[in-house]
Structure formats: structure tokens, C-alpha cells
Design an enzyme around this catalytic site. Sequence first.
Site, short mmCIF file in Angstrom:
data_model
loop_
_atom_site.label_atom_id
_atom_site.label_comp_id
_atom_site.label_asym_id
_atom_site.label_seq_id
_atom_site.Cartn_x
_atom_site.Cartn_y
_atom_site.Cartn_z
N HIS A 86 0.95 -1.21 -0.08
CA HIS A 86 0.09 0.08 -0.10
C HIS A 86 0.93 1.50 -0.12
CE1 HIS A 86 -3.45 2.48 0.84
NE2 HIS A 86 -2.64 3.28 1.46
N ASP A 165 -15.59 1.85 6.21
CA ASP A 165 -14.34 2.85 5.72
C ASP A 165 -14.91 3.50 4.36
OD1 ASP A 165 -11.62 3.91 5.36
OD2 ASP A 165 -11.79 2.82 3.55
N ARG A 172 -14.93 12.03 6.41
CA ARG A 172 -13.83 12.88 6.30
C ARG A 172 -13.37 13.83 5.33
NH1 ARG A 172 -9.77 8.19 6.77
NH2 ARG A 172 -8.28 9.64 6.82
N SER A 187 -8.13 3.55 8.34
CA SER A 187 -8.69 3.22 7.01
C SER A 187 -8.01 2.42 6.21
CB SER A 187 -8.70 4.64 6.47
OG SER A 187 -9.15 4.59 5.01
N LYS A 191 -8.97 -2.10 5.27
CA LYS A 191 -9.20 -2.58 3.84
C LYS A 191 -8.08 -3.77 3.81
CE LYS A 191 -8.90 1.53 2.24
NZ LYS A 191 -8.93 2.84 2.10
N1 URA Z 1 -5.83 6.07 2.04
C1 URA Z 1 -6.96 5.40 2.53
O1 URA Z 1 -7.17 4.34 2.25
N2 URA Z 1 -7.24 5.94 3.58
C2 URA Z 1 -6.92 7.44 4.12
O2 URA Z 1 -7.53 7.72 5.00
C3 URA Z 1 -5.74 7.97 3.56
C4 URA Z 1 -5.20 7.44 2.57
#
Ligand code: URA
Length: 428
Positions: A86, A165, A172, A187, A191
Site C-alpha cells: 500500500h 471505511d 472525512r 482506514s 481494507k
Molecule cells: N488512503 C486510505 O485508504 N485512507 C486514508 O485515510 C488515506 C489514504
Amino acid sequence: MAAPRAAVELIADKRQGLRLPPEEIRQLVDGYLRDQVSEAQMAAWLMAVCWRGLSKPELQALTLSMAESGSRLQLSRLPGPTVDKHSTGGVGDKVSLVLVPLMAALGCYVPQLSGRALGPTGGTLDKLESIPGVRCDLSSSEIVRVVREAGCVIAAASPELAPADRRLYALRDSTATVHSLPLIASSIVSKKVAEGVQCLLFDVKAGSGALMPDLHSARRLAATLTELASGFQIRSSAMVTAMDQPLGRAVGNALEVQEALDTLSGSGPHDLRELVLAEARELLRLCGQSADPSAALDGGAARERFAAMVRAQGGDPELPLPLGVRLATLKAPRTGFLARLDAGAIGLAAWRLGGGRRAPSDPVDPVAGIMCLSKEGEAVDRGEPLLELWGRPGQDPRSALLALQHAVGVEDSPPQPLPMVLQAPASA
Ligand code: URA
């Protein structure tokens, strides 16, 4: 047993910096999803978190509640490890487009759930969707099918995966609560828990073109992410990499796919190739393997996996990518060495050309973008083209050019070269 406290009490406690027990965090998230906690209440709680932060047990509970708000991908009985990386996002960051099929070529399975662009740093899904026919909005069963067929997928989180999320992120985004370290970490990790990966590498970017502008906050996020992931039995590590200038030379959806294809063919810009190989080596290490990933990149195996993934997602890898026209060129103001190529400004200019979106429902233009003809440290002559702006015939590039006013700096001597990897991969 005492009756659950009202949402307003949980908000007041967080506003005062008190710690909530895990069951109250879950109560808040579940109540929000069932519309028993209002948008206003959730937004107030998120703002309180921005100011007061979350303790480790609170963070773990928030992440678990978000991951358990939906289902998980069913990826059992695959004959290799499931891995992912990620990136917190950066200008010109097309690493996933190369790394994901590369890891598949090395015998791993990669179910990458990625995002679309909202703001100047671009989104991997928008990039991939510039290939004619490719679909990234897949159901969970389609995601699993593509992983089994091609060894890898790059798709949006389907509505069944971590739906909390999805809703919280939109809230947000509209309440200026994106930039909170625990909210970012929960967040991202929720995932990855829903993906069900065994090994995970975080690439936390630091610099003007990144979510984290400075090294200190990037290091803190890196440590938080790995600690959080380890609580979910994911073998992870995090590296911090530079994002003061764009990664590679292409910024923009189709332009970046072309650069990724070049890299998958064994060429491509040096910095992109080196970062992909460093990330591949680290992921292999996390899986307990020690193969040399460069052979799979140079020998065409990774490119074959990419083509298989594109086909399995409905695209045609043989069709040409959409191509725009050159709208304007920014030239070197003097002879010397390129000392500044500001990723933030270049990302903003590409976004203004139409490469990104203002609202989640906006379309993006696959042909819009910027080519960086020189990178920091290279010698340039006065009047030499440094940046090319790409878009549609007749498009007005003036607002993009305005964003680029202070984007480049030329000095008499070459700048001190900075390493791309600012902090080597580290686990919790
Ligand atoms: N990427 C994400 O998946 N969530 C965030 O809050 C910021 C970047």
C-alpha cells in the site's frame, strides 16, 4: 449490564481526551452504519479524534469494527502466499502497475484493493482504467476470480468490503478530517484486513507531493501502520520514500500506464525501476523467499501477468492507449542543473489539466498530464524544454501553467542527491 451510553457522551469523552473502551468504539461504528448515529455526530467524533488522537486499543478496535463491517475476500487454498503493498500516494506513483504483476510472476497472489484520485496525487484505478475496456469496479467474487485466473487484480474495494471505511472516508473528505494519523492508519489497514493478505508492505511517501509532507510524520505513520497490521496477524513492514519530485517522468493516467508498460518491458525510468525492485525484494523477504525479481521484470514474465490481469478485468492490452496533444512546454530559465522539480506543483497542474477530480463523481481525463523531460540533478541548457503539458486539442493550459510558476529551480551546481528510500523497510 449497564445500558450503552449515548453517542453524544462518547463524543464528549473524546473531546476531553478520554479513552473509550473497545466496545464503545464498535458501538459508534455499528450505530453509524445503521443510521442510529447521525452524520453530524460521527463528524464531531472524527474531529475530536483529529485533536485528541486514539490510544492503541482504540485504534485496534476502530480498525476491527471497520474491517468487520463487511465480508472478507475468500482467497483460501491458493498455491502461493497472498501479498500486497500500500502506498500512501504520490505524484507519478505508478509502482503498483508494475509491482502487482511482478509479484504474481514470482508466484505470489496479489488482491490489490486500490483507490481513485481525489486531489493531486492521482489514483491507481484511474490509471488502469485508461486502458480500453478495463473495469475496476468488480464484485468480491469477480475479484477472487481475477486473482485465481491472472494471479493478481487491481480493483476498487467492492461495496461488501469494509463498507464503514467507504462511508467514513467520504465523511472525512467533506469535514477536513482526512489528515489524522490514526484515521489514515485505520482506514488503510481495515481494507487490508478485508483483503485477507498474509504479507504487506507499506510505502509511506514523504515530501511536497505526499499526504505526509515531512519525514517525521511519515515515520510515525509507518510505525503506526506496521504495529496495527501486526495486531491482525499480517506480516508487514513499512518503508519511507521520497516524494519531493515526481516518481519517474510521467504524471497523468495514460502517460503513467505507458511508463509502467515500458518498465514492464525492462526499460522505463531508473528511479521507478529501482523502487519496484526494492519493494519486490522486501515483499519476497516477508514471504520467506529470496528470488531475484529483476529476471521476471526483464524476461517478460511480469508483462505477461499484466496482460492477463487486464484481459481478466475486461480490457484489451493490445489496443493503443488514448493519446492527447502537447498543449504547452515549460522551458529552462537558465543553464545549470535542475535543483527543484516540485511534485506538489506538478500534481496540481496535472489535476488542473483534468487528470484528477474535484468531486468523487467527476470523470477524469485519461490523456491529461505532464511529462518531466528532466529530473533533479540533470544538466539543462537555457531554453531547453523541461515539462510538457498534455491534454485535449484546443484545451486552455493557462491555469495549469500558473500552478507551475515556481515548480522548477535551476542552480549553478548540482544539488546534493537525496536517496529515494528515506527509511529502509522496518517491521513493528
Ligand atoms: N488512503 C486510505 O485508504 N485512507 C486514508 O485515510 C488515506 C489514504
